[in-house]
Design a protein around this motif. Sequence first.
Motif, PDB file in Angstrom:
ATOM      1  N   MET A 190      25.550  22.011  57.627  1.00  0.00           N
ATOM      2  CA  MET A 190      27.089  21.973  57.797  1.00  0.00           C
ATOM      3  C   MET A 190      27.448  23.274  57.153  1.00  0.00           C
ATOM      4  N   LYS A 191      28.233  23.996  57.736  1.00  0.00           N
ATOM      5  CA  LYS A 191      28.787  25.310  57.369  1.00  0.00           C
ATOM      6  C   LYS A 191      30.033  24.602  56.135  1.00  0.00           C
ATOM      7  N   LYS A 192      29.878  25.562  55.164  1.00  0.00           N
ATOM      8  CA  LYS A 192      30.782  25.538  53.987  1.00  0.00           C
ATOM      9  C   LYS A 192      31.677  26.570  54.384  1.00  0.00           C
ATOM     10  N   GLU A 193      32.975  26.273  53.893  1.00  0.00           N
ATOM     11  CA  GLU A 193      34.234  27.277  53.891  1.00  0.00           C
ATOM     12  C   GLU A 193      33.888  28.451  53.026  1.00  0.00           C
ATOM     13  N   TYR A 194      33.692  27.817  51.710  1.00  0.00           N
ATOM     14  CA  TYR A 194      33.592  28.694  50.686  1.00  0.00           C
ATOM     15  C   TYR A 194      32.000  28.692  50.025  1.00  0.00           C
ATOM     16  N   LEU A 195      31.527  29.900  49.867  1.00  0.00           N
ATOM     17  CA  LEU A 195      29.888  30.232  49.413  1.00  0.00           C
ATOM     18  C   LEU A 195      30.007  30.509  48.161  1.00  0.00           C
ATOM     19  N   GLU A 196      29.089  29.977  47.066  1.00  0.00           N
ATOM     20  CA  GLU A 196      29.241  30.460  45.900  1.00  0.00           C
ATOM     21  C   GLU A 196      28.479  31.793  45.713  1.00  0.00           C
ATOM     22  N   ALA A 197      29.273  32.704  44.929  1.00  0.00           N
ATOM     23  CA  ALA A 197      29.000  33.908  44.807  1.00  0.00           C
ATOM     24  C   ALA A 197      28.422  34.322  43.353  1.00  0.00           C
ATOM     25  N   GLY A 198      28.822  33.652  42.501  1.00  0.00           N
ATOM     26  CA  GLY A 198      28.563  34.103  40.893  1.00  0.00           C
ATOM     27  C   GLY A 198      29.235  33.060  40.050  1.00  0.00           C
ATOM     28  N   LYS A 199      29.011  33.393  38.879  1.00  0.00           N
ATOM     29  CA  LYS A 199      29.518  32.531  37.849  1.00  0.00           C
ATOM     30  C   LYS A 199      30.061  33.641  36.528  1.00  0.00           C
ATOM     31  N   ILE A 200      31.143  33.283  36.135  1.00  0.00           N
ATOM     32  CA  ILE A 200      31.870  33.973  35.049  1.00  0.00           C
ATOM     33  C   ILE A 200      30.990  33.642  33.743  1.00  0.00           C
TER      34      ILE A 200
ATOM     35  N   PHE B  25      33.668  42.984  47.303  1.00  0.00           N
ATOM     36  CA  PHE B  25      34.708  42.057  47.330  1.00  0.00           C
ATOM     37  C   PHE B  25      35.821  42.344  46.586  1.00  0.00           C
ATOM     38  N   ASP B  26      37.301  42.345  46.869  1.00  0.00           N
ATOM     39  CA  ASP B  26      38.361  42.716  46.136  1.00  0.00           C
ATOM     40  C   ASP B  26      39.055  41.014  46.002  1.00  0.00           C
ATOM     41  N   ARG B  27      38.597  40.243  46.809  1.00  0.00           N
ATOM     42  CA  ARG B  27      39.410  38.804  46.539  1.00  0.00           C
ATOM     43  C   ARG B  27      38.243  37.906  46.459  1.00  0.00           C
ATOM     44  N   LEU B  28      38.263  37.082  45.760  1.00  0.00           N
ATOM     45  CA  LEU B  28      37.250  35.718  45.287  1.00  0.00           C
ATOM     46  C   LEU B  28      38.085  34.609  45.149  1.00  0.00           C
ATOM     47  N   PHE B  29      37.441  33.445  45.064  1.00  0.00           N
ATOM     48  CA  PHE B  29      37.926  32.390  44.995  1.00  0.00           C
ATOM     49  C   PHE B  29      37.478  31.746  43.730  1.00  0.00           C
ATOM     50  N   SER B  30      38.186  30.994  42.821  1.00  0.00           N
ATOM     51  CA  SER B  30      37.607  30.324  41.514  1.00  0.00           C
ATOM     52  C   SER B  30      37.705  28.755  41.317  1.00  0.00           C
ATOM     53  N   GLY B  31      36.506  28.416  40.837  1.00  0.00           N
ATOM     54  CA  GLY B  31      36.813  26.839  40.564  1.00  0.00           C
ATOM     55  C   GLY B  31      36.709  25.946  41.954  1.00  0.00           C
ATOM     56  N   LYS B  32      36.987  24.761  41.490  1.00  0.00           N
ATOM     57  CA  LYS B  32      36.805  23.638  42.436  1.00  0.00           C
ATOM     58  C   LYS B  32      37.975  23.728  43.444  1.00  0.00           C
ATOM     59  N   ASN B  33      38.999  24.199  42.968  1.00  0.00           N
ATOM     60  CA  ASN B  33      40.183  24.273  43.798  1.00  0.00           C
ATOM     61  C   ASN B  33      40.315  25.435  44.718  1.00  0.00           C
TER      62      ASN B  33
ATOM     63  N   LEU C 123      38.519  31.675  31.508  1.00  0.00           N
ATOM     64  CA  LEU C 123      37.514  31.754  32.593  1.00  0.00           C
ATOM     65  C   LEU C 123      36.236  31.588  32.547  1.00  0.00           C
ATOM     66  N   ARG C 124      35.433  31.476  31.398  1.00  0.00           N
ATOM     67  CA  ARG C 124      34.255  31.264  31.158  1.00  0.00           C
ATOM     68  C   ARG C 124      33.659  30.006  31.899  1.00  0.00           C
ATOM     69  N   ASN C 125      32.629  30.180  32.420  1.00  0.00           N
ATOM     70  CA  ASN C 125      31.567  29.093  33.145  1.00  0.00           C
ATOM     71  C   ASN C 125      32.288  28.886  34.597  1.00  0.00           C
ATOM     72  N   LYS C 126      33.347  29.704  35.204  1.00  0.00           N
ATOM     73  CA  LYS C 126      33.787  29.339  36.412  1.00  0.00           C
ATOM     74  C   LYS C 126      33.067  29.875  37.522  1.00  0.00           C
ATOM     75  N   ILE C 127      32.682  28.923  38.386  1.00  0.00           N
ATOM     76  CA  ILE C 127      32.030  29.545  39.436  1.00  0.00           C
ATOM     77  C   ILE C 127      33.034  30.283  40.521  1.00  0.00           C
ATOM     78  N   LEU C 128      32.669  31.391  40.943  1.00  0.00           N
ATOM     79  CA  LEU C 128      33.280  32.076  41.890  1.00  0.00           C
ATOM     80  C   LEU C 128      32.781  31.949  43.381  1.00  0.00           C
ATOM     81  N   TYR C 129      33.617  32.038  44.285  1.00  0.00           N
ATOM     82  CA  TYR C 129      33.160  31.872  45.834  1.00  0.00           C
ATOM     83  C   TYR C 129      33.612  32.954  46.483  1.00  0.00           C
ATOM     84  N   ILE C 130      32.919  33.144  47.650  1.00  0.00           N
ATOM     85  CA  ILE C 130      33.455  33.958  48.879  1.00  0.00           C
ATOM     86  C   ILE C 130      33.891  33.134  50.043  1.00  0.00           C
TER      87      ILE C 130
END
Length: 167
Positions: free
Chosen positions: A1-11, A36-44, A76-83
């Motif tokens: 199943m396609k996920k809208e947001y993909l894990e890209a890294g971790k601070i 990327f100049d736009r990423l998404f942070s955390g579960k939200n 922001l430490r330990n926040k997962i970043l998404y694309i």
Amino acid sequence: MKKEYLEAGKIVTTHGIKGEVKIMPYTDTPELLCEFDRLFSGKNHDEIYIEKNRVFKNMVIAKIKGINTPEEAEKLRNKILYIHRNDLELDENTYFIQDLIGMEVKDADEGIIYGRITDVLQTGANDVYVIKGNDREYLVPAIPEVIILTDIDNDMMLIRPLEELFD
């Protein structure tokens, strides 16, 4: 199943005195994350903007818009970043590992269900899919002679195993 947001890294930590952060990339290369100049942070999946970034020892040092002190960056430490999926284009017959994990694998000719993909090993020459069946685990090379169909939308892969692959 396609996920809208993909894990890209971790601070993983802060960097310097201007509020920069050090990111451990989950991408194939840290340079890819820098595109990327736009990423998404955390579960939200809060939208964040990258003002500038650079690669340093296989990590990404980034300045996030609105973060100007080490104290702000520390939060922001330990926040997962998404694309966002739509921000990245893949070549044909190339897939996100996150989309493959959990996919059901069937025999293209006999309809036998071998199991589900539990891991993807990146060996250099070609990826190898780890398939967990009811009674055993299979290693399947991700090569055109074996992988007949990868259907992300229906969460299914059809394979034609090489002779003696499962013996």
